[in-house]
Design an enzyme around this catalytic site. Structure first.
Site, PDB file in Angstrom:
ATOM      1  N   ASP A 134     -14.197 112.372  62.133  1.00 40.74           N
ATOM      2  CA  ASP A 134     -14.940 112.792  63.306  1.00 40.74           C
ATOM      3  C   ASP A 134     -15.719 111.560  63.784  1.00 40.74           C
ATOM      4  OD1 ASP A 134     -16.667 114.419  65.040  1.00 40.74           O
ATOM      5  OD2 ASP A 134     -18.169 114.084  63.485  1.00 40.74           O
TER       6      ASP A 134
HETATM    7  P1  ADP Z   1     -17.951 115.041  67.928  1.00 39.63           P
HETATM    8  O1  ADP Z   1     -16.628 115.688  67.827  1.00 39.63           O
HETATM    9  O2  ADP Z   1     -17.834 113.590  68.292  1.00 39.63           O
HETATM   10  O3  ADP Z   1     -18.787 115.238  66.681  1.00 39.63           O
HETATM   11  P2  ADP Z   1     -18.992 117.303  69.402  1.00 39.63           P
HETATM   12  O4  ADP Z   1     -17.727 118.082  69.303  1.00 39.63           O
HETATM   13  O5  ADP Z   1     -20.151 117.796  68.630  1.00 39.63           O
HETATM   14  O6  ADP Z   1     -18.752 115.739  69.136  1.00 39.63           O
HETATM   15  O7  ADP Z   1     -19.424 117.278  70.910  1.00 39.63           O
HETATM   16  C1  ADP Z   1     -18.473 116.947  71.889  1.00 39.63           C
HETATM   17  C2  ADP Z   1     -19.112 116.777  73.207  1.00 39.63           C
HETATM   18  O8  ADP Z   1     -19.647 118.035  73.645  1.00 39.63           O
HETATM   19  C3  ADP Z   1     -20.277 115.834  73.201  1.00 39.63           C
HETATM   20  O9  ADP Z   1     -19.871 114.501  73.375  1.00 39.63           O
HETATM   21  C4  ADP Z   1     -21.103 116.356  74.362  1.00 39.63           C
HETATM   22  O10 ADP Z   1     -20.608 115.840  75.567  1.00 39.63           O
HETATM   23  C5  ADP Z   1     -20.862 117.840  74.326  1.00 39.63           C
HETATM   24  N1  ADP Z   1     -21.921 118.541  73.579  1.00 39.63           N
HETATM   25  C6  ADP Z   1     -21.790 119.187  72.411  1.00 39.63           C
HETATM   26  N2  ADP Z   1     -22.954 119.724  72.033  1.00 39.63           N
HETATM   27  C7  ADP Z   1     -23.866 119.386  72.968  1.00 39.63           C
HETATM   28  C8  ADP Z   1     -25.267 119.636  73.139  1.00 39.63           C
HETATM   29  N3  ADP Z   1     -25.994 120.334  72.254  1.00 39.63           N
HETATM   30  N4  ADP Z   1     -25.845 119.126  74.219  1.00 39.63           N
HETATM   31  C9  ADP Z   1     -25.141 118.417  75.113  1.00 39.63           C
HETATM   32  N5  ADP Z   1     -23.846 118.153  75.018  1.00 39.63           N
HETATM   33  C10 ADP Z   1     -23.197 118.628  73.961  1.00 39.63           C
HETATM   34 MG    MG Z   2     -19.754 115.152  64.516  1.00 33.89          MG
END
Ligand code: ADP
Ligand code: MG
Length: 628
Positions: A327
């Site tokens: 991730d």
């Molecule tokens: P990763 O897979 O890199 O860990 P996430 O799946 O948690 O990232 O989040 C993916 C995208 O969704 C983030 O880059 C953001 O744009 C959006 N996102 C997720 N959670 C939030 C939040 N609490 N506030 C704002 N944007 C969010």
């Molecule tokens: Mg993550």
């Protein structure tokens, strides 16, 4: 005497005792007695002395009692065991008047059992040695400046504990006052003491060295790193990985082979001595004992490095992995992003108002992006209103009611009207919508963990492919991928898309590790062959995983993988070695080239070699910081 029953195991950790104290006294006395009987009977045989059979019978009864009980227990459990075949050989030798042979074989079997017990004990000791006693009582700061002393299991998250210099840290928490150095080698594997000051994270089980510190408890008892170690230790000691069952089956087959070989030898040669040699030479104890020892020792070694494998089966799965799926946010990056820019739209709220809306909407968010937005608004002293009806859509964003308006914060897919990307920006964008209309964006930069690229390079050296999957946009994802050396980057994924990636790769025949930290990673962690959670990540990620990297250092993943592979090589070597020695031994014994005593020596000698081979994995003892 402090106990650790509340930390999950129900029994206190054993402290390592010196070697000679760890040998069971009865076993030792019995073995020495048998050795004495053997010598007496062997010497006595050169003199005409008619009491010899009496000594021999007394010795054999004393010596064979534990072997007999083991054999009976195995027979009841329908397991073919070494003890049974050895018992047959001993009785046969005694029956044809070969007293010395019977006694020597018995002595060897008993000595081998002591060796087996000792090495398993050392393996377990290496695991329990990781644990320090946590303090029985903890000093907690109450309202005002009052400090009260309470039992450790009464400390609750959110309370502030006071740890004097030299004291042990009782909880996982964040330093709120003071500074010091702490030795957290037992928890993170980091051998150098680390400096800690306000806002730094500390782990239960580490030792505070020079200054008094106050710590806000974040995780206590079984939730703390210490509690999780205890749980891992308990599971590791009771698990029976598939390789263990394979070892038991192979051991049983070797016993059948020895007995079958003995029967054939007797039918062909009518030579009872050669027949006894055949039974005696084939020993599978090297794999029967060497396999669990290798598993235990590898888990202990990995734990020393700061990673906790929840079960022996996961260790085995790790050893055959060919792909690691990372991730991005919180795993390859620190997951502690900071706001770098605020973008407003004409006619929309100004920068401060936009941040206030965003912070109010994110107030209940556990997501690193959300927390960063809230922290930024607070630093600027902006008002953060209470919000209602907070909802989180993993991989997309959050929404909530703020002062009667519907506020959404998330990525392009989540906020209608938001731009797909900002030119010349690698930052992650949190777009803000107010009452269904795009109202601006907060840009955040997340630091890449300093050890990520090293870990990726080491994995490539090991011949392992790497993939990065993320819910973030392609621009940011590719920039991070380039920085850490991962070329296969898949962006804009929802949590279910992450599991689809895992499913596809597995269907293509790959064996996968998934490493993640977030709520959105939990399904993928559970689906992968081995799920690995960052210790600093969310509880649900830790629950869904098979291995926890306590210090959240991606390099610990490499150590874990390498150790798992080493354990596999050792176990495989022991398997092949045992089969080779047994086959060669049976052929030589059947040809009358091995006397029963030499056969027993070959058996125990090879067994010792294989057990010692496994014991190489037992981690060395660790420097202990004396408690004050
Ligand atoms: P990763 O897979 O890199 O860990 P996430 O799946 O948690 O990232 O989040 C993916 C995208 O969704 C983030 O880059 C953001 O744009 C959006 N996102 C997720 N959670 C939030 C939040 N609490 N506030 C704002 N944007 C969010
Ligand atoms: Mg993550």
């Amino acid at each position: 005497m402090p106990t650790t029953a509340d930390a999950g195991t129900g029994r206190p950790p054993e402290v390592q005792r010196p070697l000679w104290q760890r040998i069971d006294r009865t076993d030792l006395a019995r073995t020495v007695f048998l050795a004495a009987c053997s010598v007496a009977v062997a010497l006595g045989a050169t003199w005409p002395w008619d009491r010899l059979p009496v000594i021999a019978v007394v010795g054999l009864v004393a010596g064979c009692w534990p072997i007999l009980t083991e054999a009976v227990r195995d027979a009841v459990n329908r397991r073919m065991s070494m003890e049974l075949s050895m018992l047959i050989a001993i009785i046969a030798a005694a029956a044809i008047g070969e007293w010395t042979t019977a006694l020597v074989i018995t002595t060897f079997v008993l000595a081998a059992e002591i060796l087996e017990d000792l090495s398993m004990d050392r393996g377990r000791g290496a695991l329990t040695d990781l644990m320090t006693f946590l303090p029985d009582t903890v000093r907690v700061r109450g309202a005002g400046a009052t400090v009260t002393t309470v039992p450790r299991d009464q400390v609750r998250p959110g309370q502030t504990v006071v740890v004097p210099p030299g004291g042990r840290i009782p909880v996982d928490g964040t330093v709120t006052a003071g500074h010091s150095t702490v030795d957290q080698s037992r928890i993170t594997g980091e051998s150098l003491p680390v400096d800690v000051t306000v806002d730094d994270t500390v782990f239960a089980g580490s030792v505070n060295q020079v200054g008094a510190v106050e710590i806000r408890a974040d995780r206590v008892g079984a939730d703390s790193s210490y509690g999780r170690i205890m749980e891992a230790v308990r599971l590791a000691q009771s698990s029976e990985p598939p390789v263990q069952r394979l070892a038991d089956r192979l051991a049983a087959w070797l016993v059948y082979l020895a007995l079958g070989g003995a029967l054939v030898t007797y039918l062909l040669t009518r030579d009872l001595t050669a027949t006894i040699s055949v039974i005696v030479v084939a020993g599978a104890c090297g794999i029967a004992a060497g396999t669990p020892l290798a598993v235990l020792a590898a888990i202990a070694r990995i734990a020393r490095a700061g990673a906790f494998v929840k079960d022996g089966a996961h260790l085995e799965a790790l050893s055959t992995v060919d792909t690691v799926v990372f991730d991005k946010t919180g795993t390859l990056t620190t997951g502690r992003p900071t706001v770098t820019r605020v973008i407003t739209v004409p006619g929309g709220p100004d920068e401060d108002a936009l941040l206030s809306y965003a912070a109010a909407a994110e107030n209940y968010s556990e997501h690193p992006l959300g927390r960063a937005v809230v922290a930024h608004a607070q630093t600027l002293g902006l008002p953060v209103e209470a919000s209602q009806n907070f909802t989180y859509s993993p991989g997309l964003g959050v929404s909530a009611e703020v002062g009667g308006r519907q506020v959404t914060a998330g990525n392009t897919a989540f906020v209608p009207g938001a731009p797909a990307s900002f030119p010349n920006e690698v930052a992650t964008a949190v777009h803000i919508g107010v009452d269904g209309r795009y109202a601006g964006s907060v840009l955040l930069a997340d630091e890449i963990r300093p050890t990520s690229s090293r870990a990726v390079a080491d994995l490539h050296d090991e011949g392992v492919r790497t993939i990065m999957i993320t819910g973030d946009s392609a621009g940011t994802a590719l920039a991070v991928g380039r920085a850490v050396g991962v070329t296969d980057v898949r962006a804009d994924l929802l949590p279910e898309d992450k599991t689809t990636v895992i499913d596809r790769e597995r269907a293509a025949g790959h064996r996968l590790v998934m490493v993640g930290d977030g709520v959105n990673d939990a399904p993928a962690l559970a689906k992968a062959d081995v799920g690995i959670a960052m210790g600093g990540g969310t509880d649900i990620a830790r629950e869904s995983s098979d291995v926890i990297l306590v210090s959240s250092d991606p390099r610990d993943l490499v150590t874990t993988l390498r150790t798992a592979r080493r354990a596999r090589r050792i176990v495989t070597f022991n398997f092949i070695g045992t089969v080779t020695v047994d086959l060669a031994g049976i052929v030589l014994a059947a040809s009358g080239l091995l006397s029963p005593v030499v056969a027993a020596f070959v058996h125990v000698g090879s067994e010792t070699a294989f057990i010692l081979n496994s014991a190489r994995l037992i981690p060395g003892r660790q420097r202990r910081t004396p408690p004050r």
